[in-house]
Design an enzyme around this catalytic site. Structure first.
Site, PDB file in Angstrom:
ATOM      1  N   CYS A   1       0.856  -1.197   0.083  1.00 45.07           N
ATOM      2  CA  CYS A   1       0.087   0.131  -0.021  1.00 45.07           C
ATOM      3  C   CYS A   1       0.785   1.235  -0.058  1.00 45.07           C
ATOM      4  O   CYS A   1       1.853   1.412   0.525  1.00 45.07           O
ATOM      5  CB  CYS A   1      -0.863   0.049   1.370  1.00 45.07           C
ATOM      6  SG  CYS A   1      -1.791  -1.260   1.532  1.00 45.07           S
TER       7      CYS A   1
ATOM      8  N   ARG B   1       4.792   0.631  -6.035  1.00 47.95           N
ATOM      9  CA  ARG B   1       4.665  -0.221  -4.880  1.00 47.95           C
ATOM     10  C   ARG B   1       3.875  -1.814  -5.058  1.00 47.95           C
ATOM     11  O   ARG B   1       4.337  -2.595  -4.404  1.00 47.95           O
ATOM     12  CB  ARG B   1       4.391   0.461  -3.904  1.00 47.95           C
ATOM     13  CG  ARG B   1       5.265   1.542  -3.087  1.00 47.95           C
ATOM     14  CD  ARG B   1       4.805   2.329  -2.289  1.00 47.95           C
ATOM     15  NE  ARG B   1       4.594   1.768  -0.861  1.00 47.95           N
ATOM     16  CZ  ARG B   1       5.428   1.882  -0.086  1.00 47.95           C
ATOM     17  NH1 ARG B   1       6.636   2.447  -0.270  1.00 47.95           N
ATOM     18  NH2 ARG B   1       5.130   1.198   1.349  1.00 47.95           N
TER      19      ARG B   1
ATOM     20  N   TRP C   1      -2.884  -2.784  -1.689  1.00 46.31           N
ATOM     21  CA  TRP C   1      -2.515  -3.973  -2.081  1.00 46.31           C
ATOM     22  C   TRP C   1      -3.227  -4.890  -0.744  1.00 46.31           C
ATOM     23  O   TRP C   1      -2.803  -4.944   0.107  1.00 46.31           O
ATOM     24  CB  TRP C   1      -0.882  -4.191  -1.827  1.00 46.31           C
ATOM     25  CG  TRP C   1      -0.631  -5.601  -2.647  1.00 46.31           C
ATOM     26  CD1 TRP C   1      -0.147  -5.444  -3.909  1.00 46.31           C
ATOM     27  CD2 TRP C   1      -0.235  -6.687  -2.068  1.00 46.31           C
ATOM     28  NE1 TRP C   1       0.394  -6.652  -4.143  1.00 46.31           N
ATOM     29  CE2 TRP C   1       0.461  -7.388  -2.798  1.00 46.31           C
ATOM     30  CE3 TRP C   1      -0.337  -7.037  -0.717  1.00 46.31           C
ATOM     31  CZ2 TRP C   1       0.753  -8.978  -2.671  1.00 46.31           C
ATOM     32  CZ3 TRP C   1       0.062  -8.399  -0.384  1.00 46.31           C
ATOM     33  CH2 TRP C   1       0.591  -9.194  -1.365  1.00 46.31           C
TER      34      TRP C   1
ATOM     35  N   ASN D   1      -1.210   1.621   5.767  1.00 43.18           N
ATOM     36  CA  ASN D   1      -0.293   0.777   5.083  1.00 43.18           C
ATOM     37  C   ASN D   1      -0.071  -0.438   6.378  1.00 43.18           C
ATOM     38  O   ASN D   1       0.718   0.103   6.975  1.00 43.18           O
ATOM     39  CB  ASN D   1       0.661   1.205   4.511  1.00 43.18           C
ATOM     40  CG  ASN D   1       1.693   0.352   4.067  1.00 43.18           C
ATOM     41  OD1 ASN D   1       1.667  -0.743   3.942  1.00 43.18           O
ATOM     42  ND2 ASN D   1       2.852   0.965   3.694  1.00 43.18           N
ATOM     43  N   GLY D   2      -0.523  -1.660   6.224  1.00 45.07           N
ATOM     44  CA  GLY D   2      -0.101  -2.594   7.158  1.00 45.07           C
ATOM     45  C   GLY D   2      -1.173  -3.661   7.789  1.00 45.07           C
ATOM     46  O   GLY D   2      -2.049  -3.876   6.847  1.00 45.07           O
TER      47      GLY D   2
ATOM     48  N   GLU E   1      18.234 -16.087 -10.691  1.00 46.49           N
ATOM     49  CA  GLU E   1      17.594 -14.596 -10.874  1.00 46.49           C
ATOM     50  C   GLU E   1      17.122 -14.302 -12.450  1.00 46.49           C
ATOM     51  O   GLU E   1      16.001 -13.798 -12.423  1.00 46.49           O
ATOM     52  CB  GLU E   1      18.759 -13.772 -10.544  1.00 46.49           C
ATOM     53  CG  GLU E   1      18.495 -12.248 -10.959  1.00 46.49           C
ATOM     54  CD  GLU E   1      17.472 -11.789 -10.142  1.00 46.49           C
ATOM     55  OE1 GLU E   1      17.026 -12.300  -9.145  1.00 46.49           O
ATOM     56  OE2 GLU E   1      16.982 -10.395 -10.467  1.00 46.49           O
TER      57      GLU E   1
ATOM     58  N   LYS F   1      13.113 -13.220 -13.013  1.00 48.26           N
ATOM     59  CA  LYS F   1      12.815 -11.925 -13.781  1.00 48.26           C
ATOM     60  C   LYS F   1      11.830 -12.487 -14.648  1.00 48.26           C
ATOM     61  O   LYS F   1      10.872 -11.668 -15.220  1.00 48.26           O
ATOM     62  CB  LYS F   1      14.110 -11.378 -14.405  1.00 48.26           C
ATOM     63  CG  LYS F   1      15.151 -10.658 -13.799  1.00 48.26           C
ATOM     64  CD  LYS F   1      14.478  -9.278 -13.075  1.00 48.26           C
ATOM     65  CE  LYS F   1      14.065  -9.306 -12.099  1.00 48.26           C
ATOM     66  NZ  LYS F   1      14.767  -9.469 -10.772  1.00 48.26           N
TER      67      LYS F   1
ATOM     68  N   GLU G   1       8.381 -13.293 -13.280  1.00 45.02           N
ATOM     69  CA  GLU G   1       7.520 -12.326 -12.607  1.00 45.02           C
ATOM     70  C   GLU G   1       7.074 -11.221 -13.703  1.00 45.02           C
ATOM     71  O   GLU G   1       5.903 -10.434 -13.265  1.00 45.02           O
ATOM     72  CB  GLU G   1       8.374 -11.531 -11.542  1.00 45.02           C
ATOM     73  CG  GLU G   1       9.454 -10.688 -11.800  1.00 45.02           C
ATOM     74  CD  GLU G   1      10.413 -10.033 -10.637  1.00 45.02           C
ATOM     75  OE1 GLU G   1       9.800  -9.800  -9.823  1.00 45.02           O
ATOM     76  OE2 GLU G   1      11.531  -9.937 -10.880  1.00 45.02           O
TER      77      GLU G   1
ATOM     78  N   HIS H   1      19.233 -34.985 -12.622  1.00 43.73           N
ATOM     79  CA  HIS H   1      18.908 -35.416 -11.348  1.00 43.73           C
ATOM     80  C   HIS H   1      17.428 -35.076 -11.511  1.00 43.73           C
ATOM     81  O   HIS H   1      16.551 -35.119 -10.614  1.00 43.73           O
ATOM     82  CB  HIS H   1      19.070 -34.853 -10.228  1.00 43.73           C
ATOM     83  CG  HIS H   1      20.807 -35.456 -10.213  1.00 43.73           C
ATOM     84  ND1 HIS H   1      21.132 -36.658  -9.779  1.00 43.73           N
ATOM     85  CD2 HIS H   1      21.950 -34.606 -10.385  1.00 43.73           C
ATOM     86  CE1 HIS H   1      22.438 -36.612  -9.947  1.00 43.73           C
ATOM     87  NE2 HIS H   1      22.742 -35.352 -10.169  1.00 43.73           N
TER      88      HIS H   1
ATOM     89  N   LYS I   1       6.332  -3.871  -4.628  1.00 46.17           N
ATOM     90  CA  LYS I   1       7.739  -3.566  -4.614  1.00 46.17           C
ATOM     91  C   LYS I   1       8.392  -3.783  -3.181  1.00 46.17           C
ATOM     92  O   LYS I   1       9.651  -4.233  -3.099  1.00 46.17           O
ATOM     93  CB  LYS I   1       7.927  -2.115  -5.174  1.00 46.17           C
ATOM     94  CG  LYS I   1       9.425  -1.628  -5.248  1.00 46.17           C
ATOM     95  CD  LYS I   1      10.047  -2.346  -6.275  1.00 46.17           C
ATOM     96  CE  LYS I   1      11.797  -1.800  -6.490  1.00 46.17           C
ATOM     97  NZ  LYS I   1      12.310  -2.965  -7.147  1.00 46.17           N
TER      98      LYS I   1
HETATM   99  C1  F6R Z   1      12.300  -9.490  -7.753  1.00 49.15           C
HETATM  100  C2  F6R Z   1      11.884  -8.477  -6.596  1.00 49.15           C
HETATM  101  C3  F6R Z   1      11.628  -9.063  -5.185  1.00 49.15           C
HETATM  102  C4  F6R Z   1      12.536  -8.627  -4.123  1.00 49.15           C
HETATM  103  C5  F6R Z   1      11.999  -9.139  -2.876  1.00 49.15           C
HETATM  104  C6  F6R Z   1      12.878  -8.598  -1.549  1.00 49.15           C
HETATM  105  O1  F6R Z   1      12.515  -8.571  -8.812  1.00 49.15           O
HETATM  106  O2  F6R Z   1      12.132  -7.428  -6.640  1.00 49.15           O
HETATM  107  O3  F6R Z   1      11.977 -10.585  -5.188  1.00 49.15           O
HETATM  108  O4  F6R Z   1      13.791  -8.580  -4.388  1.00 49.15           O
HETATM  109  O5  F6R Z   1      10.928  -8.682  -2.490  1.00 49.15           O
HETATM  110  O6  F6R Z   1      12.894  -7.389  -1.672  1.00 49.15           O
HETATM  111  P1  F6R Z   1      13.681  -6.341  -0.870  1.00 49.15           P
HETATM  112  O7  F6R Z   1      15.172  -6.384  -1.521  1.00 49.15           O
HETATM  113  O8  F6R Z   1      13.197  -4.933  -1.097  1.00 49.15           O
HETATM  114  O9  F6R Z   1      13.925  -6.729   0.608  1.00 49.15           O
END
Ligand code: F6R
Length: 615
Positions: A2, A27, A75, A101-102, A488, A492, A495, A511, A610
């Site tokens: 949020c 976010r 959110w 937010n929370g 990674e 990417k 997501e 395996h 985010k």
């Molecule tokens: C992937 C992504 C998430 C964050 C994860 C941790 O692209 O952005 O997987 O890496 O939510 O977030 P932080 O680094 O802000 O703790």
């Protein structure tokens, strides 16, 4: 998660709040709403969907008028995303409006109590319970709004950043924070409220960041009054000058923030080096390490806790710390670490990695480690974030604001900081000799230029993307330092394009995952010359003989893999430990182009936030 925005002053609040909500879109959210006070009435407009949907809905309503207003992007946690559950929420009398937010964990018990006192609820949210609890206090005790908010907050369990507006006190907004960030922008006879500074940076660069457990009464014509929620102690607000600039939070001619941030990586890494990596002097200077050097040198082991992409950076760090500094490392998902009763004591060092510095699970890992007397070191991007405040020491990544939900420059700058730490410790412990140390420093310095060379491959990578964009599944393989890069790369892709992808250590393929390979399956293999090259070539041959489609990331001038692969993308040579900084780049671009070609919302992928400030 949020986002919160608020304004009180002499300008039209609507424009500021809407623009602020747009700045917080990164976010992640599924509904949005605003409440504006027009001098007589408190008008609310809210909707499921985007801020643009909210604007359409608000256009013909009274919510566009007023010099004071609050806004929210939600959110969903409690209650599905719909108009009713969107914020702001009114109290029963219509006097109060709140944005939150929370999570209020004990909202059920409070709701029953309030229902017994005659309160009615129109949404499924915990937030509506909180605003009515505040109203209940105002109804029953002879207190002002600030005090009523404080009394209510002392009855709730959970996490929050809130802003409360009372139409009987139209000159003030009450804010509070516990577990979710909240900043107050201080202008000339005007104040802004936001989850971070991006909504108000174009109006003021003076800000107060509320600390954990603080609340503030923001009233026009005087300095915000900040106090501790629990014991009512007054706090002298620290107004800081922000370094953030408007260019940093705008797209600057790029179609998406993600693309801009991919291209910013050479600069971001140079910024990460600045003042720390002194190549000519053969020195790495990092205050967070220098101040705690004995802690680092005497630890039994390092535990790294993080989530998502930051966890992948932790995996790369495991290789480099063990390789260069010879310190045992364990890498943990923060969400698992916090609940599995880990063995941890004062001889351990916890390194947490977080772009946002607000991730709830990572925060919980810090708390657990501190309770067990371990020293906690943070690698964060967002300056002044909760994690950077809660840790015993730390190093910022200095990547600048990362707005695209898919993390890119945060990842490479995290690896950069962690590599600098490993080298510094390796030198201090004598596990790396002087000539190797110098060789590393010199090579590190070339990395930004080498990334620029990889970025020049963008058009070619776009063509590769075109050839695999319709795949339903994708495998990513790498070994050693490039195994976390494979993870990674897969993250990417899934997501932002919603294509199912898995990352594996290349040798693990036999395996299990090899059963998946057929002519439909693209397999992205990282096969740079430094790092188990021959072994990876054998893995590629295994894929080839099962008709898998091979997309290989190779070192410049490679000919062997070229013969076997459908496509190759070249990256410059570097020391094995630094290859992730180069091999990651084409994987970011590949996902980006696939998502664009599939028409996906690259910067705000569905369901993602985010900064994940709830469990
Ligand atoms: C992937 C992504 C998430 C964050 C994860 C941790 O692209 O952005 O997987 O890496 O939510 O977030 P932080 O680094 O802000 O703790």
């Amino acid at each position: 998660m949020c986002g919160i925005v608020g304004y009180i002053g002499q300008r039209d609040a609507y424009d500021i709040v809407i623009k602020g909500l747009q700045r917080l879109e990164y976010r992640g959210y599924d509904s949005a709403g605003i409440a504006m006070y027009d001098g007589m009435n408190l008008n609310i407009c809210k909707t499921k969907g985007k801020v643009s949907d909210l604007e359409k809905k608000a256009k013909n309503s009274n919510t566009v008028f007023g010099k004071v207003g609050i806004g929210h992007t939600r959110w969903a946690t409690h209650g599905e995303p719909n108009d009713q559950n969107s914020h702001p929420h009114f109290s029963n009398s219509g006097r109060l409006a709140i944005i939150h937010n929370g999570i209020i964990e004990n909202y059920d018990a409070i709701k029953i109590l309030l229902q017994n006192r005659g309160f009615r609820f129109h949404s499924d949210t915990d937030t509506e319970v909180l605003v009515n609890l505040i109203e209940d206090v105002l109804n029953n005790e002879d207190v002002k709004l600030g005090k009523a908010v404080q009394i209510a907050l002392n009855q709730v369990v959970g996490a929050y950043a809130i802003a409360v507006f009372d139409k009987e006190k139209p000159n003030e907004i009450v804010v509070a924070r516990l577990g979710s960030p909240l900043a107050i922008g201080v202008g000339e006879d005007e104040f802004f409220i936001a989850s971070d500074a991006s909504p108000f940076i174009e109006y003021t660069n003076s800000a107060i960041y509320l600390e954990e457990g603080e609340m503030g009464v923001i009233r026009l014509g005087r300095k915000p009054r900040i106090r501790k929620i629990q014991d009512d102690k007054l706090v002298d607000p620290y107004i800081q000058e922000l370094q953030l600039s408007i260019d940093q939070i705008e797209k600057g001619g790029y179609e998406h923030f993600m693309l801009k941030e991919i291209y910013e990586q050479p600069t971001a890494i140079r910024d990460t080096f600045r003042g720390r990596m002194l190549v000519d002097e053969g020195l790495i200077r990092m205050a967070g390490i220098d101040d705690n050097i004995q802690k680092f040198l005497n630890v039994n082991r390092i535990i790294i806790a993080a989530c998502g992409t930051s966890w992948h950076a932790g995996l790369v760090a495991e290789y480099i710390f063990e390789d260069i500094a010879r310190i045992p490392v364990e890498v943990e998902y923060a969400s698992e670490f916090r609940y599995r009763n880990p063995v941890i004591n004062s001889n351990d060092l916890l390194i947490v990695i977080s772009q946002s510095g607000e991730t709830a699970d990572t925060m919980a890992a810090i708390k657990l480690a501190k309770e067990n007397n371990a020293f906690v070191f943070g690698v964060c991007n967002v300056v002044g974030s909760s994690i950077s405040r809660e840790t015993n020491g730390g190093a910022y990544t200095h990547a600048g604001p990362e707005i695209g939900v898919a993390s890119t420059k945060a990842f490479t700058t995290q690896i950069t900081v962690l590599s600098l730490i490993a080298l510094k410790l390796g030198r201090a412990k004598g596990t790396i000799d002087n000539s190797h140390f110098h060789m590393y420093l010199n090579e590190m310095a070339t990395i930004p230029g080498k990334i620029e060379r990889v970025l020049k491959e963008n058009n070619h990578i776009e063509q590769v993307a075109k050839s695999i964009k319709d795949a339903k599944n994708c495998l990513y393989l790498g070994r050693g330092y490039n195994f976390p890069v494979a993870l990674e790369g897969a993250l990417k892709l899934k997501e932002i394009s919603y294509i199912h992808a898995e990352g594996y250590p290349a040798a693990e393929m036999k395996h299990g995952p090899i059963a998946l390979i057929d002519e439909e399956m693209p397999v992205v293999v990282i096969a740079t010359r430094k790092g188990h090259y021959q072994k990876v070539v054998s893995n590629i041959q295994e894929i080839k003989s099962r008709k898998g489609r091979i997309i290989a990331i190779v070192s410049e001038g490679d000919t062997t893999v070229k013969e076997l692969a459908e496509h190759v993308i070249e990256v410059p040579e570097t020391i094995e430990a630094l290859t992730p900084l180069l091999t990651t780049i084409p994987l970011q671009l590949l996902s980006y182009h696939i998502a664009v070609m599939l028409g996906k919302n690259v910067d705000q992928p569905r369901n993602l936030a985010k900064s994940v400030t709830v469990e």
